[in-house]
Design a protein around this motif. Sequence first.
Motif, mmCIF file in Angstrom:
data_model
loop_
_atom_site.group_PDB
_atom_site.id
_atom_site.type_symbol
_atom_site.label_atom_id
_atom_site.label_comp_id
_atom_site.label_asym_id
_atom_site.label_seq_id
_atom_site.Cartn_x
_atom_site.Cartn_y
_atom_site.Cartn_z
ATOM 1 N N ARG A 137 19.393 -51.103 1.307
ATOM 2 C CA ARG A 137 19.904 -49.773 1.683
ATOM 3 C C ARG A 137 19.001 -48.672 1.139
ATOM 4 O O ARG A 137 18.739 -47.665 1.824
ATOM 5 C CB ARG A 137 21.331 -49.619 1.154
ATOM 6 N N THR A 138 18.502 -48.842 -0.090
ATOM 7 C CA THR A 138 17.605 -47.855 -0.681
ATOM 8 C C THR A 138 16.266 -47.819 0.041
ATOM 9 O O THR A 138 15.693 -46.745 0.262
ATOM 10 C CB THR A 138 17.394 -48.167 -2.173
ATOM 11 N N LEU A 139 15.751 -48.986 0.410
ATOM 12 C CA LEU A 139 14.494 -49.030 1.165
ATOM 13 C C LEU A 139 14.617 -48.247 2.466
ATOM 14 O O LEU A 139 13.704 -47.507 2.854
ATOM 15 C CB LEU A 139 14.124 -50.485 1.466
ATOM 16 N N ASP A 140 15.741 -48.406 3.133
ATOM 17 C CA ASP A 140 15.966 -47.646 4.361
ATOM 18 C C ASP A 140 16.022 -46.151 4.060
ATOM 19 O O ASP A 140 15.411 -45.338 4.770
ATOM 20 C CB ASP A 140 17.280 -48.107 5.007
ATOM 21 N N ILE A 162 25.340 -58.153 3.225
ATOM 22 C CA ILE A 162 25.567 -57.407 4.468
ATOM 23 C C ILE A 162 26.310 -56.120 4.175
ATOM 24 O O ILE A 162 25.924 -55.035 4.638
ATOM 25 C CB ILE A 162 26.363 -58.270 5.475
ATOM 26 N N ARG A 163 27.392 -56.199 3.390
ATOM 27 C CA ARG A 163 28.206 -55.013 3.126
ATOM 28 C C ARG A 163 27.443 -53.992 2.288
ATOM 29 O O ARG A 163 27.471 -52.791 2.577
ATOM 30 C CB ARG A 163 29.500 -55.411 2.419
ATOM 31 N N ALA A 164 26.758 -54.453 1.234
ATOM 32 C CA ALA A 164 26.050 -53.517 0.360
ATOM 33 C C ALA A 164 24.890 -52.834 1.076
ATOM 34 O O ALA A 164 24.535 -51.704 0.749
ATOM 35 C CB ALA A 164 25.542 -54.238 -0.889
ATOM 36 N N SER A 165 24.305 -53.499 2.048
ATOM 37 C CA SER A 165 23.183 -52.894 2.790
ATOM 38 C C SER A 165 23.655 -51.853 3.799
ATOM 39 O O SER A 165 22.845 -51.103 4.340
ATOM 40 C CB SER A 165 22.378 -53.968 3.519
ATOM 41 N N GLN A 166 24.966 -51.812 4.054
ATOM 42 C CA GLN A 166 25.522 -50.877 5.031
ATOM 43 C C GLN A 166 24.841 -51.000 6.390
ATOM 44 O O GLN A 166 24.603 -50.008 7.085
ATOM 45 C CB GLN A 166 25.422 -49.430 4.511
ATOM 46 N N GLY A 167 24.491 -52.222 6.757
ATOM 47 C CA GLY A 167 23.906 -52.483 8.066
ATOM 48 C C GLY A 167 22.408 -52.309 8.142
ATOM 49 O O GLY A 167 21.792 -52.698 9.140
ATOM 50 N N THR A 168 21.794 -51.749 7.105
ATOM 51 C CA THR A 168 20.349 -51.517 7.159
ATOM 52 C C THR A 168 19.557 -52.814 7.101
ATOM 53 O O THR A 168 18.352 -52.812 7.380
ATOM 54 C CB THR A 168 19.900 -50.588 6.013
ATOM 55 N N ILE A 169 20.216 -53.920 6.783
ATOM 56 C CA ILE A 169 19.542 -55.212 6.811
ATOM 57 C C ILE A 169 19.058 -55.561 8.214
ATOM 58 O O ILE A 169 18.156 -56.381 8.402
ATOM 59 C CB ILE A 169 20.477 -56.319 6.276
ATOM 60 N N LEU A 170 19.626 -54.907 9.227
ATOM 61 C CA LEU A 170 19.211 -55.144 10.608
ATOM 62 C C LEU A 170 17.973 -54.344 10.994
ATOM 63 O O LEU A 170 17.370 -54.607 12.035
ATOM 64 C CB LEU A 170 20.359 -54.808 11.566
ATOM 65 N N SER A 171 17.594 -53.376 10.179
ATOM 66 C CA SER A 171 16.460 -52.524 10.548
ATOM 67 C C SER A 171 15.313 -52.543 9.541
ATOM 68 O O SER A 171 14.190 -52.171 9.891
ATOM 69 C CB SER A 171 16.929 -51.074 10.745
ATOM 70 N N VAL A 172 15.565 -52.945 8.291
ATOM 71 C CA VAL A 172 14.489 -52.996 7.291
ATOM 72 C C VAL A 172 13.775 -54.350 7.406
ATOM 73 O O VAL A 172 14.387 -55.392 7.186
ATOM 74 C CB VAL A 172 15.044 -52.821 5.866
#
Length: 268
Positions: A137-140, A162-172
């Motif tokens: 999430r921070t990288l995003d 998945i939850r901690a990334s707030q969905g950004t795992i799909l884009s980073v």
Amino acid sequence: MELQAIGVQHPAVRQVQHIQNNTAPNRYKLFVAEGLWAHNMLLSHNAPIDTFFWCPEAIYADEAHRRAEETAARAERAFRISLRTLEKISERDKPDGLLSLAALPRWTPRDLRFGRSALVLVADGLEIPGNLGTLIRTLDACGADALVLTNRKTRLTHPKVIRASQGTILSVPTLEFEEVAEAAEWLSSQRFTTYLADTDEALNYRQADYSGRTALVVGSERYGIGKAWYEHGHSRVAVPMLGSGDSLNVSVSASILLYEARARKSRW
């Protein structure tokens, strides 16, 4: 919607349980998405949806009905399940009657192209899923280019990631290397200056040179950065500890370093 009704003994339901509990191979990097927010995330990122489970009795928002139809149309297969079955496979309270198995993106080094001031984080040996998700999430948030994993101890498909990334795992973009030497060689071939986050014999993080391409390496919560990273002659950077504690949480220290690098690169 007219969907086939299935129960708790159906193989698709058991597959969800295996993925939630990490009790079976997961070669396609499937993860479980639950609730309205997660399905908005899947649809907005055009994520591949393997299986959709719909429980109309558990839906309490009008938007969830619309998202159910859109998700069912996108999924490889879709089923109707009872409230009892949903409770068996869901880890969330009130998941809006929506649950899916979706696939994470697959990245390879050849997929990535870096600009002159690229910024990459290397996570070595991280063990806590929530910390890994927070790093993503921070990288995003700071516009970093990629996450590199070495000595991985937790799976990217873990629900807490998945939850901690707030969905950004799909884009980073995320790469994983089996050996530290392989990751270090790749970063060198891409002309990255690599810094190890370590307090011993380290520069103050404000004094480091973040010009050009920068890679920052952070280590595990218990053991820090693995010894293999110290065999490549990389400089070290540290966030000063001014109190009685001797270290910061890995996601906090990584955030400080990443934003300092971003500020310098963007001349804030």
